[in-house]
Structure formats: structure tokens, C-alpha cells
Design a protein around this motif. Structure first.
Motif, mmCIF file in Angstrom:
data_model
loop_
_atom_site.group_PDB
_atom_site.id
_atom_site.type_symbol
_atom_site.label_atom_id
_atom_site.label_comp_id
_atom_site.label_asym_id
_atom_site.label_seq_id
_atom_site.Cartn_x
_atom_site.Cartn_y
_atom_site.Cartn_z
ATOM 1 N N SER A 7 0.831 -1.203 0.000
ATOM 2 C CA SER A 7 0.000 0.000 0.000
ATOM 3 C C SER A 7 0.863 1.248 0.000
ATOM 4 C CB SER A 7 -0.927 0.001 1.218
ATOM 5 O OG SER A 7 -1.812 -1.103 1.183
ATOM 6 N N PRO A 272 -7.798 3.876 -0.541
ATOM 7 C CA PRO A 272 -8.660 2.705 -0.326
ATOM 8 C C PRO A 272 -8.455 1.619 -1.376
ATOM 9 C CG PRO A 272 -9.942 4.558 -1.139
ATOM 10 C CD PRO A 272 -8.593 5.097 -0.767
ATOM 11 N N VAL A 302 -9.220 3.273 6.292
ATOM 12 C CA VAL A 302 -9.621 4.272 5.304
ATOM 13 C C VAL A 302 -10.276 5.470 5.986
ATOM 14 C CG1 VAL A 302 -11.085 4.687 3.289
ATOM 15 C CG2 VAL A 302 -9.867 2.527 3.502
ATOM 16 N N ALA A 347 -14.881 6.198 -1.327
ATOM 17 C CA ALA A 347 -13.781 5.470 -0.691
ATOM 18 C C ALA A 347 -14.312 4.325 0.162
ATOM 19 C CB ALA A 347 -12.940 6.429 0.156
#
Length: 496
Positions: A7, A272, A302, A347
Motif C-alpha cells: 500500500s 482505499p 480508510v 472510498a
């Protein structure tokens, strides 16, 4: 650990691309004008459609390589070059459709001036080539993700959008701001990215393995890719109708004032999306109870960006004024304030989309999008006709509310969402209400500071343990770097 690391990589690439986008967009907008910028925005919507309708080669490559050919370079090469071979005719079809749209009266649909229509007609052949390169790029992207070349993919993902703006800006300044010159410059950027992607794939990922194409690989890719492509096309139709309808009803200049704030906020979706992409395999492999727990943790992660959305409500006007100029800010501030909660909902809905895929229900996701498409288009048409650009933003907010509600319903996540993000959603609603109440003036700065600080305090108080772990992962190498003694430093030599 892998989820956080990957990520981070995706997020770093997106931030780099966003920085270049933010630096170049004001110059680009002012040099070419609102009408040309709006037309380009509509063309990119069509190109996004074509990228989604790539016969699913990108998604199919990711799946086949990650699950069937992880340690077989020769098989990977066969899959890659077979997918590229399939993508070329698909790209030719996409380019032909775009050629027909441009050469078949595109200017009449959007009420363009004769001069702009002529520029657009002369851009038809370059757009044909851009359609091909767009399909090839999605295929390369799917291959790199399947091979877990996240760094290379992030670099290409950052450089690609930058070239799409940098080269047209240079062309507009040095040659001409006409559409045919801008689109030729855009084609040059796409061609560079395709060549770079092929070189990285063939000589880094595939280690120079001999290219090959096989009917067996073609069947395996097509069987998976067809359904993914259909599902993706429906999803994208529900996501991209805004610019098309706005351009038809209000004109291309309105698309420019809508696209700039929407493009900025869309960059937030990388967070996200990155979390959902890397969490998907783990969500799919767990029991229903464990999957629900993991989904809640991802949603809570998130939700940590909610204070950024709250702050955006109060900073929209000064941000747009400093970035794009006072005249632009007067038109686009209210749209940006309305789009902020819309993208917050998007999101949250994105994580539920990954939950549907983890539950083996991509068809359900496609059915949700299909059910929402017509009501959304009608809502967009009537609200744009009534209120212009702000109406388009309200319609987009309604679209995302429908998506979020439908995905919460089909995944039975009402209780989960209420517990995990209910207070955060309330803080964003309060911020929007304050700004709308003060409109057209700006709320007092003291009120903005209080609301933003309260949102930050709420987020920190409700933060998941994974957030602290992510901060440690980021801070550890930084602290070690500064703590490391310099060469020859007496403090680092016990015998000194």
C-alpha cells in the motif's frame, strides 16, 4: 506487513503523480482555455471506457500469473505476449470507435465552435493510435501487478499522467494550443509509456525469455477476461456519465470547472484502492467471521483520512484561489465542497466492492452498478439542467450514496459501517453544513479550525491498532537513518 508495504508503494507513486498534476494543471488550463480542456476531459472519459473494455486482459493476466505461473518464467512470457497479441486488435477496435466519434459529428453533439470542431476532426488519426496504446497499457499494468512488481508499476503510474500533461503543455507553449497539437503530444507520452512498460516486462520481469503466443493461453485469458471486462464496463459507465452529460447539457467549459476539482479528489481513491487490492486475497481465504473482522479493520484504516475531507471543506476556496486563480475559485469552490463527501462515500464503497469480490460475487457488483446506472444518469441530467456544475456535483453525491447503500445492503454491512465510520461521517456532514450555511461567503476561520481539530481528535481516538503499526513501519527506517553515525564519527566508535 505485505499489505502495509505494498500500500505504501502504490500510495507513493500516486502522490508523485498528484504532485506533478497539481504543478502543471493550472498552466495547462490557462494556456489552452476552458473549452479545449473540457473537450479533452470528455475524450479521456471515452479512453477510460476503452481501458476498461480491454477484454479483461489486464485482470486476466494478474489472476493467471499469480495463481498458475508464479515460478514459471516461460509460461509467464507466453501469457504476457498472448495477452498483448489479443490487446492489439482490441485496441484497434477501440481506436476505430473513437475515430468514428470524432469524425462523425462530435463537435455538433457538444455545440463546439467551428474552429474547435476543425481542430478536433484533424485529431482523429492520433486518437486512433491513442486507443491502441491505452489498451496495451492496461495489459502491461495487469502483468506487473501479477508479478508483484509494485515499484515498477508505481513508477510507470506516476510518470504516465505526468507525461500526459507535461508534453501537451510544452506543445501548447512552443507550438500551438490547438487540439490536434495537444492530442499528438499526448500520443507521444502514451507511446513512451508503452515502450517503457514492454521493456520492463520483457527484460526485468521475464528476464529476456523468448516471446511466445499460444491458443491455450488465449483461451485461459479470454475465459476469465470476458466476464471481468463486462463487469468493469458496467461499473465504469456508472462512474463516467457525469462529464458526458454535463458537456451535452451545459457545454464543455462547464466540464473543465467540474473536472479539475474532481480530478484532484479522485487521487484520494488510491488509498482505499491500494488497501483493498492487497487485502483481497486475505479476505477471500478467511472464514466469514474473520473476513468481517478484517473488512472492519480496512474500513477503519480508510476512515483515518476523514479529517482531510473535513479540512477540505474549509480550505476549498483558498486552495483553488491560490492554485487556479480567483476567477476559477469563484466558480469551482462550491462544486469542490459538494464533491468532498461524495468521494468520501466512494472510498468507503470501494472497500465493500473488494468484499464482494472476496466473497466470490463479482456478478452481484455488476448487478448493483447496472441497477444504479439509469437513475444516476437521469438524476445527473435534471440536476445539471437546473443548477449547472453544482447540480452535477449533487448528482455525483447521489450516485455514490446509492452505491454505498446498495453495497452495504448486499454485503449485510449496515451494523459494521455504523460502528466503524458512523461518527466520522457525522463530522463530515457538519463541516459541509457549515460551509453551505455560510455560502457564498466563507465560514469564520475559528469555526473551521475547531471543527477540523475535533475531526482529528475523533480519528485519533478511534484509530485502529493497524494505523499505529503503519506509522511504525514508516518511521522506523527514517529514525534509523538519522540515528546512524556518520563515517568517522567518534560517537560511533567505542574505541575512539
Amino acid at each position: 506487513m505485505a499489505i502495509r508495504r505494498n500500500s505504501f508503494i502504490n500510495l507513493a507513486g500516486a502522490i508523485a503523480g498528484l504532485a506533478l498534476f497539481a504543478a502543471l494543471t493550472p498552466l495547462y488550463f490557462h494556456v489552452i482555455g476552458a473549452e479545449r480542456y473540457g473537450i479533452l476531459g470528455i475524450i479521456w472519459v471515452f479512453l477510460t471506457f476503452f481501458a476498461a473494455f480491454d477484454f479483461g486482459m489486464g485482470a486476466a493476466l494478474t489472476y493467471r500469473i499469480a495463481n498458475e505461473a508464479r515460478s514459471d518464467i516461460a509460461r509467464q512470457a507466453d501469457y504476457f505476449w498472448t495477452a498483448m497479441a489479443i490487446s492489439v486488435p482490441v485496441g484497434l477496435i477501440a481506436g476505430g470507435v473513437l475515430f468514428a466519434l470524432v469524425g462523425g459529428g462530435f463537435g455538433n453533439i457538444f455545440k463546439l465552435t467551428p474552429a474547435i470542431s476543425a481542430e478536433l476532426f484533424h485529431s482523429a488519426l492520433p486518437l486512433f493510435a491513442i486507443g491502441v496504446s491505452t489498451i496495451l497499457l492496461t495489459t502491461i499494468n495487469g502483468f506487473l501487478i501479477g508479478r508483484e512488481y509494485f515499484v515498477a508499476n508505481a513508477v510507470l503510474g506516476a510518470i504516465g499522467p505526468a507525461l500526459s500533461i507535461l508534453l501537451p503543455v510544452l506543445a501548447a507553449l512552443l507550438i500551438s494550443p490547438s487540439l490536434n497539437v495537444l492530442i499528438l503530444a499526448t500520443l507521444a507520452g502514451r507511446a513512451i509509456m508503452v515502450l517503457a512498460g514492454i521493456l520492463v516486462s520483457q527484460f526485468m520481469a521475464l528476464q529476456g525469455a523468448r516471446p511466445s503466443i499460444s491458443a491455450r493461453s488465449a483461451r485461459a485469458l479470454a475465459n476469465y477476461g470476458m466476464w471481468m471486462s463486462i463487469s468493469g464496463l458496467i461499473e465504469l459507465a456508472a462512474s463516467s456519465a457525469d462529464r458526458f452529460i454535463l458537456g451535452v447539457v451545459a457545454g464543455p467549459a462547464a466540464v473543465g470547472y467540474y473536472t479539475v476539482p474532481a480530478s484532484v479528489l479522485a487521487r484520494v481513491m488510491i488509498f482505499p484502492t491500494s488497501l483493498g487490492t492487497v487485502a483481497l486475497p486475505q479476505m477471500a481465504s478467511r472464514s466469514a467471521e474473520e473476513e468481517a473482522i478484517l473488512t472492519g479493520k480496512v474500513i477503519a484504516m480508510v476512515a483515518m483520512i476523514t479529517p482531510c475531507f473535513v479540512a477540505g471543506e474549509f480550505l476549498a476556496e483558498p486552495f483553488l484561489r491560490l492554485w487556479m486563480g480567483p476567477a476559477f475559485a469563484r466558480v469551482a469552490t462550491l462544486p469542490m465542497q459538494l464533491l468532498l463527501p461524495a468521494f468520501w462515500m466512494e472510498a468507503m464503497a470501494a472497500i465493500l466492492y473488494f468484499r464482494l469480490l472476496a466473497q466470490g460475487r463479482p456478478g452481484t457488483s455488476a448487478a448493483v452498478a447496472a441497477a444504479i446506472l439509469l437513475p444516476y444518469c437521469l438524476l445527473m441530467y435534471f440536476l445539471v439542467d437546473a443548477w449547472g456544475v453544482p447540480g452535477a456535483c449533487l448528482a455525483y453525491m447521489g450516485r455514490n450514496l446509492m452505491f454505498l447503500s446498495a453495497r452495504v445492503t448486499v454485503t449485510r454491512s449496515w451494523r459494521l459501517m455504523a460502528i466503524v465510520v458512523g461518527p466520522e461521517a457525522l463530522s463530515l456532514v457538519v463541516a459541509l453544513a457549515i460551509c453551505l450555511f455560510a455560502w457564498p461567503a466563507q465560514p469564520p476561520i475559528v469555526i473551521g479550525i475547531v471543527v477540523v481539530l475535533a475531526a482529528i481528535a475523533l480519528a485519533l481516538k478511534r484509530r485502529p491498532a493497524e494505523f499505529d503499526a503503519m506509522v511504525r513501519d514508516f518511521w522506523r527506517p527514517v529514525s534509523m537513518h538519522f540515528a546512524r553515525p556518520a563515517p568517522g564519527d567518534a560517537g560511533g566508535n567505542p574505541g575512539g
